[in-house]
Design a protein around this motif. Structure first.
Motif, PDB file in Angstrom:
ATOM      1  N   UNK A 276     -68.903 -16.688 -31.252  1.00 12.73           N
ATOM      2  CA  UNK A 276     -70.507 -16.185 -30.458  1.00 12.73           C
ATOM      3  C   UNK A 276     -71.629 -16.518 -29.411  1.00 12.73           C
ATOM      4  N   UNK A 277     -71.112 -17.295 -28.476  1.00 16.36           N
ATOM      5  CA  UNK A 277     -71.635 -18.621 -27.335  1.00 16.36           C
ATOM      6  C   UNK A 277     -71.750 -17.517 -26.922  1.00 16.36           C
ATOM      7  N   UNK A 278     -71.753 -16.225 -26.415  1.00 11.94           N
ATOM      8  CA  UNK A 278     -73.567 -15.874 -25.521  1.00 11.94           C
ATOM      9  C   UNK A 278     -74.466 -14.893 -26.295  1.00 11.94           C
ATOM     10  N   UNK A 279     -74.058 -14.269 -27.111  1.00 10.36           N
ATOM     11  CA  UNK A 279     -75.170 -14.105 -28.355  1.00 10.36           C
ATOM     12  C   UNK A 279     -76.752 -14.754 -27.933  1.00 10.36           C
ATOM     13  N   UNK A 280     -77.600 -14.051 -27.271  1.00  8.31           N
ATOM     14  CA  UNK A 280     -78.845 -13.922 -26.968  1.00  8.31           C
ATOM     15  C   UNK A 280     -79.244 -15.515 -25.675  1.00  8.31           C
ATOM     16  N   UNK A 281     -77.761 -14.705 -25.559  1.00  4.74           N
ATOM     17  CA  UNK A 281     -78.025 -15.353 -23.887  1.00  4.74           C
ATOM     18  C   UNK A 281     -78.217 -14.672 -22.311  1.00  4.74           C
ATOM     19  N   UNK A 282     -79.099 -14.550 -21.695  1.00  2.00           N
ATOM     20  CA  UNK A 282     -78.804 -13.459 -20.188  1.00  2.00           C
ATOM     21  C   UNK A 282     -78.005 -13.466 -19.564  1.00  2.00           C
ATOM     22  N   UNK A 283     -77.554 -12.351 -19.070  1.00  4.79           N
ATOM     23  CA  UNK A 283     -76.383 -12.063 -17.698  1.00  4.79           C
ATOM     24  C   UNK A 283     -76.280 -13.051 -16.957  1.00  4.79           C
ATOM     25  N   UNK A 284     -76.984 -14.101 -16.604  1.00  6.76           N
ATOM     26  CA  UNK A 284     -76.480 -14.950 -15.163  1.00  6.76           C
ATOM     27  C   UNK A 284     -76.143 -16.459 -16.227  1.00  6.76           C
ATOM     28  N   UNK A 285     -76.844 -16.583 -17.171  1.00  8.61           N
ATOM     29  CA  UNK A 285     -75.940 -17.982 -18.366  1.00  8.61           C
ATOM     30  C   UNK A 285     -75.384 -17.660 -18.577  1.00  8.61           C
ATOM     31  N   UNK A 286     -75.206 -16.859 -18.744  1.00  7.16           N
ATOM     32  CA  UNK A 286     -73.729 -16.074 -19.237  1.00  7.16           C
ATOM     33  C   UNK A 286     -72.544 -16.082 -18.344  1.00  7.16           C
ATOM     34  N   UNK A 287     -73.009 -15.665 -17.062  1.00  3.91           N
ATOM     35  CA  UNK A 287     -71.796 -16.417 -16.461  1.00  3.91           C
ATOM     36  C   UNK A 287     -71.411 -17.675 -16.197  1.00  3.91           C
ATOM     37  N   UNK A 288     -72.134 -18.419 -16.161  1.00  2.19           N
ATOM     38  CA  UNK A 288     -72.767 -20.289 -16.125  1.00  2.19           C
ATOM     39  C   UNK A 288     -71.409 -20.822 -16.885  1.00  2.19           C
ATOM     40  N   UNK A 289     -72.094 -20.515 -17.992  1.00  3.22           N
ATOM     41  CA  UNK A 289     -71.557 -20.468 -19.590  1.00  3.22           C
ATOM     42  C   UNK A 289     -70.007 -20.428 -19.541  1.00  3.22           C
ATOM     43  N   UNK A 290     -69.562 -18.720 -19.166  1.00  2.00           N
ATOM     44  CA  UNK A 290     -67.827 -18.714 -18.871  1.00  2.00           C
ATOM     45  C   UNK A 290     -67.155 -19.835 -17.906  1.00  2.00           C
ATOM     46  N   UNK A 291     -68.095 -19.437 -16.691  1.00  2.00           N
ATOM     47  CA  UNK A 291     -67.746 -20.356 -15.699  1.00  2.00           C
ATOM     48  C   UNK A 291     -67.545 -21.882 -15.932  1.00  2.00           C
ATOM     49  N   UNK A 292     -67.895 -22.573 -17.120  1.00  3.93           N
ATOM     50  CA  UNK A 292     -67.814 -23.880 -17.673  1.00  3.93           C
ATOM     51  C   UNK A 292     -66.856 -23.963 -18.611  1.00  3.93           C
ATOM     52  N   UNK A 293     -67.151 -22.865 -19.662  1.00  9.08           N
ATOM     53  CA  UNK A 293     -65.803 -22.992 -20.364  1.00  9.08           C
ATOM     54  C   UNK A 293     -64.443 -23.279 -19.791  1.00  9.08           C
ATOM     55  N   UNK A 294     -64.431 -22.377 -18.294  1.00  8.61           N
ATOM     56  CA  UNK A 294     -63.357 -22.184 -17.870  1.00  8.61           C
ATOM     57  C   UNK A 294     -63.058 -23.064 -17.093  1.00  8.61           C
ATOM     58  N   UNK A 295     -63.827 -23.667 -16.605  1.00 12.80           N
ATOM     59  CA  UNK A 295     -63.808 -25.590 -15.634  1.00 12.80           C
ATOM     60  C   UNK A 295     -63.237 -25.759 -17.100  1.00 12.80           C
ATOM     61  N   UNK A 296     -63.875 -26.007 -17.567  1.00  9.23           N
ATOM     62  CA  UNK A 296     -63.340 -26.214 -19.551  1.00  9.23           C
ATOM     63  C   UNK A 296     -61.949 -26.175 -19.633  1.00  9.23           C
ATOM     64  N   UNK A 297     -61.335 -25.122 -19.952  1.00  2.00           N
ATOM     65  CA  UNK A 297     -60.074 -24.858 -19.658  1.00  2.00           C
ATOM     66  C   UNK A 297     -58.829 -25.382 -18.820  1.00  2.00           C
ATOM     67  N   UNK A 298     -59.543 -25.244 -17.593  1.00  5.25           N
ATOM     68  CA  UNK A 298     -58.614 -25.752 -15.972  1.00  5.25           C
ATOM     69  C   UNK A 298     -58.491 -27.121 -16.903  1.00  5.25           C
ATOM     70  N   UNK A 299     -59.246 -27.758 -17.196  1.00  8.36           N
ATOM     71  CA  UNK A 299     -59.163 -29.168 -17.082  1.00  8.36           C
ATOM     72  C   UNK A 299     -58.089 -29.448 -18.701  1.00  8.36           C
ATOM     73  N   UNK A 300     -57.344 -28.357 -19.757  1.00  7.42           N
ATOM     74  CA  UNK A 300     -56.545 -28.663 -20.484  1.00  7.42           C
ATOM     75  C   UNK A 300     -57.035 -28.875 -21.966  1.00  7.42           C
ATOM     76  N   UNK A 301     -58.061 -28.178 -21.180  1.00  2.00           N
ATOM     77  CA  UNK A 301     -59.407 -28.280 -22.675  1.00  2.00           C
ATOM     78  C   UNK A 301     -58.596 -26.347 -23.797  1.00  2.00           C
ATOM     79  N   UNK A 302     -58.408 -26.586 -24.526  1.00  2.00           N
ATOM     80  CA  UNK A 302     -58.153 -25.092 -25.164  1.00  2.00           C
ATOM     81  C   UNK A 302     -59.480 -24.941 -25.802  1.00  2.00           C
ATOM     82  N   UNK A 303     -59.500 -23.246 -25.679  1.00  2.00           N
ATOM     83  CA  UNK A 303     -60.749 -23.364 -26.451  1.00  2.00           C
ATOM     84  C   UNK A 303     -60.431 -21.829 -27.567  1.00  2.00           C
ATOM     85  N   UNK A 304     -61.046 -21.720 -28.166  1.00  2.00           N
ATOM     86  CA  UNK A 304     -60.953 -20.800 -29.023  1.00  2.00           C
ATOM     87  C   UNK A 304     -62.934 -20.001 -29.392  1.00  2.00           C
ATOM     88  N   UNK A 305     -63.023 -18.907 -28.424  1.00  2.00           N
ATOM     89  CA  UNK A 305     -63.997 -18.218 -29.634  1.00  2.00           C
ATOM     90  C   UNK A 305     -63.811 -17.442 -29.329  1.00  2.00           C
TER      91      UNK A 305
END
Ligand SMILES: Nc1ncnc2c1ncn2[C@@H]1O[C@H](COP(=O)(O)OP(=O)(O)OP(=O)(O)O)[C@@H](O)[C@H]1O
Ligand SMILES: [Mg+2]
Length: 329
Positions: A182-211
């Motif tokens: 539950x990474x977005x619990x208590x994270x506001x909308x803008x920062x949530x977008x940033x967090x997802x962008x980071x998660x996507x970038x990690x995934x693009x680099x080959x990191x497998x994500x489970x959330x």
């Protein structure tokens, strides 16, 4: 068959078979009941196969067993039974290497209030034996928009900042698998977008994500594969598009120009529901191409139609449908 996991990347980032967790019975004073006497069965032979390279979503209602499963991967909770392999490393046989292959952001945030983000990441890197030259402390803080807080006491960080700090902490040893409860619990909308962008970038680099998330639209948008867990059992695990298609039903909402007393018989094949005298809900299967037949049937009734909207099936519907089918344990 690969004999050396270092020579080739595993197909599965995480493999879980017959996972059982029964929490110890509560022997103290309290409400009593079955769970207290026998211990809560939080995971009931759960199976899960998470392909390498994707973003995998684990959905389920409160108490379904999501955090229990994740905490077992993080070795914060001991499993009762079953097999867990992380990056093809057996959790029982080689817990140290299994831990090195995964970074976990737990649902409950516990950060020592007297550490600064920089010190916390350095400490964590030290714990994982990351050599000083290979540490990416500032890079991680930068990526999570925390560089201006690098030297602030953790207790002065907001909830959203703490969560991002936990993500940085989970990534210090550069694990191939990142798990976020539950990474977005208590994270506001803008920062949530940033967090997802980071998660996507990690995934693009080959990191497998489970959330895990309670935001179903988010899972639908972000995850390529989704599992649904309820009462400790995995009741669905499919590519997102397939899961969405599974119900294969679309809803049409008709707004009527005059009150309707009862549904005309000719509409019976379309599972009609009269919401109120002016609103009628109908259903059809897109794969059967029944929309034309539905329109013909509606026309044949001579009802006056003021408006017509179609509603796509979303994950919420599928989730409700699947969990409804599952009897309570
Ligand atoms: N330490 C514990 N001792 C006893 N029971 C526990 C413990 N932790 C969790 N449980 C129980 O196990 C079940 C699963 O809990 P878990 O935290 O895994 O659910 P969850 O799917 O993460 O829920 P949420 O969406 O609310 O975070 C619940 O019934 C919970 O009460
Ligand atoms: Mg949880």
């Amino acid at each position: 068959m690969p004999t050396n996991s270092h020579a080739s990347l595993p197909d599965l980032a995480v493999s879980i078979k017959g996972l059982v967790k029964r929490y110890a019975p509560n022997t103290g004073k309290g409400s009593g009941g079955k769970d207290a006497a026998q211990g809560k069965l939080a995971l009931d032979h759960a199976d899960l196969a998470i392909q390498r390279g994707g973003i995998f979503g684990l959905l389920g209602p409160n108490g379904a067993g999501k955090s229990t499963l994740i905490n077992i991967l993080a070795q914060l909770v001991r499993k009762t039974d079953g097999e867990v392999r992380i990056w093809d490393i057996d959790l029982d046989a080689d817990p140290r290497h299994a831990a090195a292959a995964i970074g976990v952001v737990p649902q409950e945030l516990n950060i020592d209030p007297f550490f600064t983000p920089r010190a916390l990441l350095d400490l964590q890197a030290g714990m994982y034996g990351v050599p000083k030259a290979e540490r990416r402390t500032m890079e991680l803080l930068e990526a999570l928009s925390l560089s201006d807080k690098a030297n602030a006491y953790a207790r002065t960080l907001s909830g959203g900042m703490r969560r991002r700090l936990m993500v940085a902490k989970a990534m210090v040893h550069n694990p191939p698998v990142l798990v976020l409860d539950e990474p977005t619990a208590g994270v506001d909308v803008e920062l949530r977008q940033q967090l997802w962008a980071y998660v996507r970038a990690l995934n693009d680099q080959g990191v497998t994500i489970l959330l895990t998330t309670h935001y179903l639209e988010e899972a639908e948008e972000l995850c390529d594969q989704i599992a649904i867990i309820n009462h400790g059992k995995v009741i669905a695990c499919e590519p997102t598009a397939k899961l969405v298609k599974r119900l294969d039903t679309k809803e049409v909402l008709l707004t009527l120009g005059a009150d309707l007393e009862s549904v005309p018989a000719v509409l019976a094949p379309f599972a009609p529901e009269l919401k109120d005298a002016r609103h009628l809900r109908l259903h059809y299967r897109p794969s059967d191409n029944k929309f034309g037949a539905l329109l013909d049937a509606v026309r044949s009734t001579g009802m006056e139609i003021v408006d017509l909207t179609t509603v796509e099936t979303d994950l919420e519907d599928i989730f409700l449908e699947l969990t409804r089918r599952q009897p309570a344990a």
